[in-house]
Motif scaffolding. Structure first.
Motif, mmCIF file in Angstrom:
data_model
loop_
_atom_site.group_PDB
_atom_site.id
_atom_site.type_symbol
_atom_site.label_atom_id
_atom_site.label_comp_id
_atom_site.label_asym_id
_atom_site.label_seq_id
_atom_site.Cartn_x
_atom_site.Cartn_y
_atom_site.Cartn_z
ATOM 1 N N ARG A 117 36.754 49.335 39.136
ATOM 2 C CA ARG A 117 35.679 50.350 39.135
ATOM 3 C C ARG A 117 35.093 50.204 38.008
ATOM 4 N NH1 ARG A 117 36.551 55.359 36.402
ATOM 5 N NH2 ARG A 117 38.729 55.314 35.390
ATOM 6 N N PHE A 118 33.914 50.693 37.874
ATOM 7 C CA PHE A 118 33.001 50.742 36.520
ATOM 8 C C PHE A 118 32.757 52.248 35.898
ATOM 9 C CE2 PHE A 118 31.479 47.174 38.993
ATOM 10 C CZ PHE A 118 31.241 46.457 37.890
ATOM 11 N N GLN A 119 32.666 52.511 34.834
ATOM 12 C CA GLN A 119 32.712 53.602 34.242
ATOM 13 C C GLN A 119 31.571 53.820 33.384
ATOM 14 O OE1 GLN A 119 34.832 56.403 34.544
ATOM 15 N NE2 GLN A 119 33.301 57.329 33.777
ATOM 16 N N LEU A 176 27.949 41.019 38.155
ATOM 17 C CA LEU A 176 29.400 40.796 37.495
ATOM 18 C C LEU A 176 30.607 40.644 38.752
ATOM 19 C CD1 LEU A 176 31.219 40.559 35.185
ATOM 20 C CD2 LEU A 176 31.525 43.067 35.343
ATOM 21 N N LYS A 177 30.376 41.386 39.521
ATOM 22 C CA LYS A 177 31.364 41.268 40.809
ATOM 23 C C LYS A 177 31.182 39.951 41.603
ATOM 24 C CE LYS A 177 30.484 45.601 42.651
ATOM 25 N NZ LYS A 177 30.451 46.713 43.591
ATOM 26 N N ILE A 203 22.357 50.135 28.586
ATOM 27 C CA ILE A 203 23.254 50.931 29.520
ATOM 28 C C ILE A 203 24.684 50.742 29.125
ATOM 29 C CG2 ILE A 203 23.531 51.634 31.851
ATOM 30 C CD1 ILE A 203 20.965 50.335 32.479
ATOM 31 N N ASP A 204 25.481 51.650 28.594
ATOM 32 C CA ASP A 204 26.782 51.553 28.398
ATOM 33 C C ASP A 204 27.641 51.706 29.763
ATOM 34 O OD1 ASP A 204 26.560 51.228 25.749
ATOM 35 O OD2 ASP A 204 26.277 53.303 25.455
ATOM 36 N N ASN A 205 28.212 50.651 30.171
ATOM 37 C CA ASN A 205 28.975 50.716 31.363
ATOM 38 C C ASN A 205 30.187 49.729 31.431
ATOM 39 O OD1 ASN A 205 29.374 51.154 34.068
ATOM 40 N ND2 ASN A 205 27.838 49.858 34.783
ATOM 41 N N GLY A 206 31.297 50.539 31.212
ATOM 42 C CA GLY A 206 32.661 49.850 31.141
ATOM 43 C C GLY A 206 33.283 49.280 32.521
ATOM 44 N N VAL A 207 34.014 48.314 32.505
ATOM 45 C CA VAL A 207 34.454 47.718 33.706
ATOM 46 C C VAL A 207 36.073 47.855 33.415
ATOM 47 C CG1 VAL A 207 34.502 45.357 32.930
ATOM 48 C CG2 VAL A 207 34.622 45.848 35.310
ATOM 49 N N ILE A 208 36.680 48.216 34.889
ATOM 50 C CA ILE A 208 38.088 48.433 34.763
ATOM 51 C C ILE A 208 38.504 47.490 35.740
ATOM 52 C CG2 ILE A 208 39.912 50.134 35.137
ATOM 53 C CD1 ILE A 208 37.703 52.334 34.223
ATOM 54 N N PHE A 209 39.715 46.766 35.235
ATOM 55 C CA PHE A 209 40.009 45.612 36.351
ATOM 56 C C PHE A 209 41.335 46.233 36.726
ATOM 57 C CE2 PHE A 209 37.311 43.325 33.550
ATOM 58 C CZ PHE A 209 36.860 42.608 34.560
#
Length: 82
Positions: free
Chosen positions: A54-56, A40-41, A76-82
């Motif tokens: 960051r990722f959460q 993604l990055k 895999i539940d992984n949130g992304v914060i911009f």
């Protein structure tokens, strides 16, 4: 008065062998998560999009409640914060 049977050892054994994922599977899922974060990055950077702050991690993985799946079909539940 009927006697009581302590089945905690039996239940714990069942939980550890049939329900909870083992450390090798947790590591595999963690590695997949990190690979997806990198993809993604890198993809966002290539397209000159906003950078990830960051990722959460979330859900069962974060809560240590992922249960074994007979076909190893995990999300895999992984949130992304911009």
């Amino acid at each position: 008065m009927p006697s009581m049977y302590d089945c905690s050892k039996t239940l714990l054994k069942f939980y550890n062998t049939e329900v909870a994922i083992d450390s090798a599977m947790r590591k595999l899922l963690r590695d997949h998560r990190k690979t997806n974060e990198t993809r993604l990055k890198d993809g966002l950077a290539e397209k000159r999009r906003p950078k990830v702050k960051r990722f959460q991690i979330q859900g069962g993985y974060a809560m240590h409640t992922v249960v074994q799946h007979p076909k190893n079909d995990y999300d895999i539940d992984n949130g992304v914060i911009f």
